[in-house]
Design a protein around this motif. Sequence first.
Motif, PDB file in Angstrom:
ATOM      1  N   GLU A 257      -2.225   6.897   1.294  1.00  0.00           N
ATOM      2  CA  GLU A 257      -1.788   8.181   1.978  1.00  0.00           C
ATOM      3  C   GLU A 257      -0.714   7.963   3.177  1.00  0.00           C
ATOM      4  O   GLU A 257       0.013   8.426   3.397  1.00  0.00           O
ATOM      5  CB  GLU A 257      -2.677   9.009   2.825  1.00  0.00           C
ATOM      6  CG  GLU A 257      -3.897   9.819   1.321  1.00  0.00           C
ATOM      7  CD  GLU A 257      -3.281  10.229   0.323  1.00  0.00           C
ATOM      8  OE1 GLU A 257      -2.458  11.133   1.109  1.00  0.00           O
ATOM      9  OE2 GLU A 257      -3.374  10.409  -0.552  1.00  0.00           O
TER      10      GLU A 257
ATOM     11  N   ARG B 153       0.750  -2.052  -8.719  1.00  0.00           N
ATOM     12  CA  ARG B 153       0.937  -1.221  -9.937  1.00  0.00           C
ATOM     13  C   ARG B 153       2.956  -0.330  -9.833  1.00  0.00           C
ATOM     14  O   ARG B 153       2.835  -0.194  -8.260  1.00  0.00           O
ATOM     15  CB  ARG B 153       0.665   0.215 -10.284  1.00  0.00           C
ATOM     16  CG  ARG B 153       0.070   0.377  -8.849  1.00  0.00           C
ATOM     17  CD  ARG B 153      -1.083   1.872  -9.565  1.00  0.00           C
ATOM     18  NE  ARG B 153      -1.723   3.063  -8.577  1.00  0.00           N
ATOM     19  CZ  ARG B 153      -0.823   4.054  -8.149  1.00  0.00           C
ATOM     20  NH1 ARG B 153      -0.241   4.208  -9.092  1.00  0.00           N
ATOM     21  NH2 ARG B 153      -1.301   4.152  -6.843  1.00  0.00           N
TER      22      ARG B 153
ATOM     23  N   GLY C 228       0.757  -0.608   0.032  1.00  0.00           N
ATOM     24  CA  GLY C 228      -0.202   0.194  -0.130  1.00  0.00           C
ATOM     25  C   GLY C 228       0.914   1.049  -0.025  1.00  0.00           C
ATOM     26  O   GLY C 228       0.719   1.777   0.223  1.00  0.00           O
TER      27      GLY C 228
ATOM     28  N   THR D 279      -9.116  -0.419   0.979  1.00  0.00           N
ATOM     29  CA  THR D 279      -9.752   0.719   0.138  1.00  0.00           C
ATOM     30  C   THR D 279     -11.110   1.281   0.646  1.00  0.00           C
ATOM     31  O   THR D 279     -11.463   0.591   2.068  1.00  0.00           O
ATOM     32  CB  THR D 279     -10.949   0.108  -1.269  1.00  0.00           C
ATOM     33  OG1 THR D 279     -11.013   0.563  -2.120  1.00  0.00           O
ATOM     34  CG2 THR D 279     -11.489  -1.965  -1.156  1.00  0.00           C
TER      35      THR D 279
END
Length: 282
Positions: free
Chosen positions: A69, A93, A65, A134
Amino acid sequence: MKLPGVSGCNLCVFLLSTLVLCLAYLLHHLENSDPGPLPISSMSQDINNLREMYKTLNKSCFILGASGETGKVLLKEIVESKLFAKVTLIGRRKLTFEDPSYENVVQEIVDFEKLDEYAAAFQGHDVGFCCLGTTRAKAGVEGFIRVDHDYVLKSAQLAKAGRCTHFNLESSKGADKDSSILYTKIKGQVEAEIEELDFDRYSIFRPGVLMCDREESRPMEWMTRKLLIPVAYMFPTAITTPMSVLVKAIMNNVVLPADKKMELFHNKHIHELSKLGETKAK
Ligand SMILES: NC(=O)c1ccc[n+]([C@@H]2O[C@H](COP(=O)([O-])OP(=O)(O)OC[C@H]3O[C@@H](n4cnc5c(N)ncnc54)[C@H](OP(=O)(O)O)[C@@H]3O)[C@@H](O)[C@H]2O)c1
């Protein structure tokens, strides 16, 4: 219905004042509730010495992750602190970094739907940080469970199999496997299931609403954060957690010797832990 002698306007003022008073009472209660002692007893040790000692151990870590943020602020701290000899990002990604200090950061691109096929990416890291997640609004109920439970648990299982000894999980305030609210229930469930994996050290962080300037547009969250600015000022540990506070707490904890295999940091603990090593103004 109209009460005799009471105008609509006065009634509104009365209801609004009652609401504000109830909220203030609730926040005051949350601010002053006692989550118990910090699960770390060695707080008196010099954090700077501990950091230097930790560096000599040449540990490696992975972050899940890192594009999010929390993840990006944590990654920045990890890179700047040079606490780890090797840093690996595991994500869906490839990320690009302009800052040359990130040039040694390794990236493993995985398909979270087929994580078993990417077990090698989880091999050989001493410490793992999981900031994956998420929202229901973004992914729907199933998508939320898939990411916040299935991906997180599978990653932890692969990390354990890959000999990770310290797993750090960013969970959430209110996490409770018996909750009737989906978000807090899933957070509590995944916390408990990872505990069963029996890492040498397992640190759970339960922050409140993360106060940060989110890159992604989430209008409801943006509005909530704006409304929470005065709350964060008056009741700093009640329901909010500045991002810098959370990341400092995670970074301080990682170098502190553990007392127990499992450490659970409630929001108030996170605030307390983040202050370690801060020089007090005279
Ligand atoms: N936001 C809050 O106020 C708050 C409060 C308490 C706890 N938390 C919890 O703290 C954690 C981190 O929160 P955050 O706000 O920092 O997260 P965030 O900014 O939303 O970032 C989430 C990360 O998870 C990855 N991710 C999301 N969906 C994915 C998917 N389907 N497949 C693979 N990767 C996926 C994202 O990758 P991409 O960049 O590729 O999408 C990103 O790296 C979450 O578990 C959250 O529930 C948040």
